[in-house]
Design an enzyme around this catalytic site. Structure first.
Site, short mmCIF file in Angstrom:
data_model
loop_
_atom_site.label_atom_id
_atom_site.label_comp_id
_atom_site.label_asym_id
_atom_site.label_seq_id
_atom_site.Cartn_x
_atom_site.Cartn_y
_atom_site.Cartn_z
N LYS A 13 0.82 -1.22 0.00
CA LYS A 13 0.00 0.00 0.00
C LYS A 13 0.84 1.27 0.00
CE LYS A 13 -2.44 -0.57 3.74
NZ LYS A 13 -1.89 -1.84 4.19
N ARG A 88 -9.68 1.94 8.74
CA ARG A 88 -9.14 0.64 9.16
C ARG A 88 -10.22 -0.21 9.83
NH1 ARG A 88 -3.49 1.17 8.50
NH2 ARG A 88 -2.36 -0.35 9.72
N ARG A 127 11.23 -5.68 4.27
CA ARG A 127 10.95 -4.25 4.03
C ARG A 127 11.91 -3.36 4.82
NH1 ARG A 127 4.88 -2.44 4.41
NH2 ARG A 127 4.98 -3.02 6.61
N ARG A 161 11.10 -1.34 10.42
CA ARG A 161 10.11 -0.86 11.39
C ARG A 161 10.01 -1.85 12.55
NH1 ARG A 161 4.66 0.40 7.99
NH2 ARG A 161 3.76 -0.45 9.89
N ARG A 172 -0.78 -7.95 13.54
CA ARG A 172 -1.34 -6.99 12.57
C ARG A 172 -2.21 -7.70 11.53
NH1 ARG A 172 3.78 -4.48 10.43
NH2 ARG A 172 2.45 -3.21 9.11
P1 AMP Z 1 0.63 1.25 8.74
O1 AMP Z 1 1.85 2.05 8.42
O2 AMP Z 1 -0.57 1.66 7.93
O3 AMP Z 1 0.87 -0.24 8.68
O4 AMP Z 1 0.24 1.59 10.26
C1 AMP Z 1 1.13 1.31 11.32
C2 AMP Z 1 0.37 1.32 12.64
O5 AMP Z 1 -0.20 2.62 12.86
C3 AMP Z 1 -0.81 0.37 12.71
O6 AMP Z 1 -0.43 -0.95 13.05
C4 AMP Z 1 -1.67 1.03 13.79
O7 AMP Z 1 -1.13 0.80 15.09
C5 AMP Z 1 -1.48 2.51 13.47
N1 AMP Z 1 -2.51 2.96 12.51
C6 AMP Z 1 -2.31 3.39 11.22
N2 AMP Z 1 -3.46 3.73 10.64
C7 AMP Z 1 -4.44 3.53 11.58
C8 AMP Z 1 -5.85 3.70 11.59
N3 AMP Z 1 -6.53 4.12 10.51
N4 AMP Z 1 -6.51 3.40 12.75
C9 AMP Z 1 -5.86 2.98 13.83
N5 AMP Z 1 -4.53 2.77 13.88
C10 AMP Z 1 -3.82 3.05 12.78
#
Ligand code: AMP
Length: 216
Positions: A13, A88, A127, A161, A172
């Site tokens: 993404k 989400r 990654r 990360r 996740r």
């Molecule tokens: P990502 O980079 O999109 O994988 O997001 C990393 C982390 O940020 C996720 O595992 C959540 O802990 C938090 N996060 C990102 N977007 C959201 C969202 N829309 N709602 C809640 N937590 C989020």
């Protein structure tokens, strides 16, 4: 164009959001990136988000939605945006609909990136992100930097990360199945959903996305 990108962790993404948004000249808005920037800067928002992120859980909706509402009130989204990582869950999707209705607009399309779980695990394990800018994303096998550990774009140091470690990735993926997957049905019912096969070469996936957007 107003676009939402949905898909499990590791579906690509972030990488695709950046490329496609650049092509369309609209901002890519990643809630994960905004949270990471706040964690890095030690802001109150970052302090609140950190424990959830480290364990792979969702940050509470009240925090996330307020942040997105603020971001969508900025002038650069007037001609469209690409949301990556938001919504989400179904309450966030409903809230997004309300925010956009308040702006007299709505989404044009929701792209669901589909990829099998084995590939997800391989992608996440390899990654690497740039410390200077987390939209600079590489992969030790599929998108190698010219020099190992160094960002091709800005020369920054590449790192993994914390939440890309195996234990957290499993959590996740479980959170995705439980909380995020239901929004696919939510958008399907509204006739907004387009499914993209996200397995294979990065460029091929980009091409599939751009072709799908031509039909919108
Ligand atoms: P990502 O980079 O999109 O994988 O997001 C990393 C982390 O940020 C996720 O595992 C959540 O802990 C938090 N996060 C990102 N977007 C959201 C969202 N829309 N709602 C809640 N937590 C989020």
């Amino acid at each position: 164009m107003r676009i939402v990108l949905v898909g499990p962790p590791g579906a690509g993404k972030g990488t695709q959001a950046k490329i496609v948004a650049d092509r369309l000249k609209i901002p890519a808005i990643s809630t994960g990136d905004i949270f990471r920037a706040n964690v890095g800067a030690g802001t109150p928002l970052g302090l609140e988000a950190r424990s959830y992120m480290d364990s792979g859980r969702l940050v509470p909706d009240s925090v996330t939605i307020a942040m997105v509402r603020d971001r969508l009130s900025q002038p650069d989204v007037a001609n469209g945006f690409l949301l990556d990582g938001f919504p989400r869950n179904v309450p966030q999707a409903e809230e997004l609909e309300a925010i956009l209705a308040g702006m007299d607009t709505k989404l044009d399309v929701v792209l669901e990136l589909v990829v099998d779980n084995n590939e997800v695990v391989k992608r996440i394990a390899g990654r690497r992100l740039c410390r200077n800018d987390s939209t600079h994303i590489f992969h030790v096998d599929f998108n190698q930097p010219s020099v190992a550990g160094v960002c091709d774009i800005c020369g920054g140091e590449l790192y993994q990360r914390d939440d890309d470690k195996e234990e957290t990735v499993r959590e996740r993926l479980a959170v995705y199945e439980r909380e995020t997957a239901p929004i696919v049905g939510f958008y399907g019912e509204r006739g907004l959903l387009t499914t993209i096969e996200a397995t294979g070469a990065l460029d091929d996936v980009t091409a599939r996305i751009l072709t799908a957007l031509e039909d919108v």
